[in-house]
Enzyme design. Sequence first.
Site, short mmCIF file in Angstrom:
data_model
loop_
_atom_site.label_atom_id
_atom_site.label_comp_id
_atom_site.label_asym_id
_atom_site.label_seq_id
_atom_site.Cartn_x
_atom_site.Cartn_y
_atom_site.Cartn_z
N GLY A 71 0.82 -1.20 0.00
CA GLY A 71 0.00 0.00 0.00
C GLY A 71 0.86 1.25 0.00
O GLY A 71 0.53 2.24 -0.65
N THR A 237 9.98 -8.07 -12.52
CA THR A 237 9.25 -9.31 -12.75
C THR A 237 8.05 -9.41 -11.81
O THR A 237 8.16 -9.12 -10.62
CB THR A 237 10.19 -10.51 -12.53
OG1 THR A 237 11.28 -10.40 -13.45
CG2 THR A 237 9.47 -11.83 -12.74
N CYS A 325 4.62 6.15 23.03
CA CYS A 325 5.55 5.15 23.52
C CYS A 325 5.57 3.89 22.65
O CYS A 325 6.55 3.17 22.63
CB CYS A 325 5.21 4.77 24.95
SG CYS A 325 5.22 6.18 26.04
#
Lengths: 392, 185
Positions: A71, A237, A325
């Site tokens: 994405g 590819t 955190c």
Amino acid sequence: MRKAYLDHMAAAPLDPRVFQAMVPFLQNHFGNPQSLHSFGQEAQAAVEDARQSVARLIGASSEEVVFTASGSESNNFALKGLATANRDRGTHIVVSAVEHQSVLRAVKSLEKQGFRSTEVPVDASGRVDPDEVGRALAKDTCLVSVMTANSEVGTIEPVAEIAKTCRGRNVLFHTDAVAAAGHIPLDVKALGVDALSLAGDPMSGPKGSAALFIRKGVRIAPLIDGGIQEGGRRAGTENVAADVGFGRAAELALAEIDQRAARARELRDHLIDGLLSRVEHVVLTGHLTERLPHQASFCVRFIEGEGMLLSLDMKGVAVSSGSACTSKSLKASHVLLAMGLDHALAQGSVVFGLTSSTTRDDIDYVLDVFPPIIKRLRDMSPLYTQFLQEKA
Amino acid sequence: MYSDKVMDHFQNPRNVGTLKDADGVGKVGNPVCGDMMTFYIKVADNRLADVKFQTFGCGAAIAVSSMVSEMATGKTLEEAMRITNQSVADELGGLPKNKLHCSNLGADALHAAIEDYRAKADGRTAQAKPHEEGCACPYCDGTLEEEANVCRSCQIELGDCPHCGQVTNIHGEKCVHCGAKIEPD
């Protein structure tokens, strides 16, 4: 130990039917789709079938779909590819403040090449006001990018209206639908978008499978130069097995989208109602109704997300958090801050994502183990002590 | 990601709580930076007779507070002042690089409580502590305003280290936190 995986926004389990479809292309059918012999032609046919399935999921035609590897790549391709190929339209880009980092960082990168950008704010539910986008458009705006839905807070954006505004001003419009595709119905014609990013892994396809829809006739510059794969728009590819898996996942998502959503919505609402009724000072983040069916996110006051995440993990429950955190960068989620949450509240972020295998038992288990965790962490929080003292 | 010892102190923190008639209280941190700690101490015969803490923060922050409280209890004030962020991190079997700042906070909070006690004993008010309003500059410990690019006290231009994400001198050769080489833009 009992396990409940509720971190769909980070990774979804591979659908066994998708796995089955991929296996032949990991074993015997190894041909290069660009080869003219039968080995190659067999692989090419499989890739083109997959492209057709992905196109069908979003109401596109298959030549409008370019396979990518993530994405993030699709978003980079859209932003950089559209902006540079359409520079003659201008060098101004408009994005929302809650976009994925792969959009925001791509814009930063374009700024080094002479583009400038405007970030459109969101309301407290994380929604972009289409009129704000309209006001942000300048004479030299070449591209607007607003996501279809936000994975951190679940909010679905008014993409069709924004696209209409852009079309009226002759500005290209891209939407990052990575979190939404396969979970809510999407039709590129009805939405009126010029480009749309989607990925296979959030719809139980394999990781490393993604695509960018580019409306026919829209110019885009490739990110990767080289061979003529993907119509010359992305060299390299083809990842045949991943493409095939994505195609199968898209096919299944299209066929089952309503029943999956209905099921997820029921479980999600059970989680939301259950948590809000059991624990005080918990806020649901994101929009109440314009929301991804399989997403529930909260901010728990007076405590920090990582402590909750670790404690839930010890009970076998896997979730995410947007707290500073838990991020490597030690910054609270830009999405929560853009919605106007204060830092302390944003630190209490916890994000649940339901998968197709989530059961009501899983949700009940979470509702059992989570409240005592919140209590334990609150009992050692100076913010909670302060709150209790001020209340007394 | 965390050592067993960190997880143990996170799961079973020692000395959590408040002391109603504390001889000294030290508060550091704020939610913008991610962590807040409050230490409470009782002093008898120049020793820390009792240490309690409360922490708002991540697993590392809770484990650090617990470890500091354990290391400090029974020590003389001078010994407790010599507890450093490094000794706390070492006792915990190490901390991830991007969590080392938590151990700074733990030692700072304890020292702030001792300073508060000493100030009260001398009949003065404790000095204004750093970290009250914004995050602290990693070079001079001066208060940083949110989103500030330049530290007002030491005038160093600050930015995010691309490696660990923490605030560092963007014109420095290495990140002050993780030691990664800083590439000029």
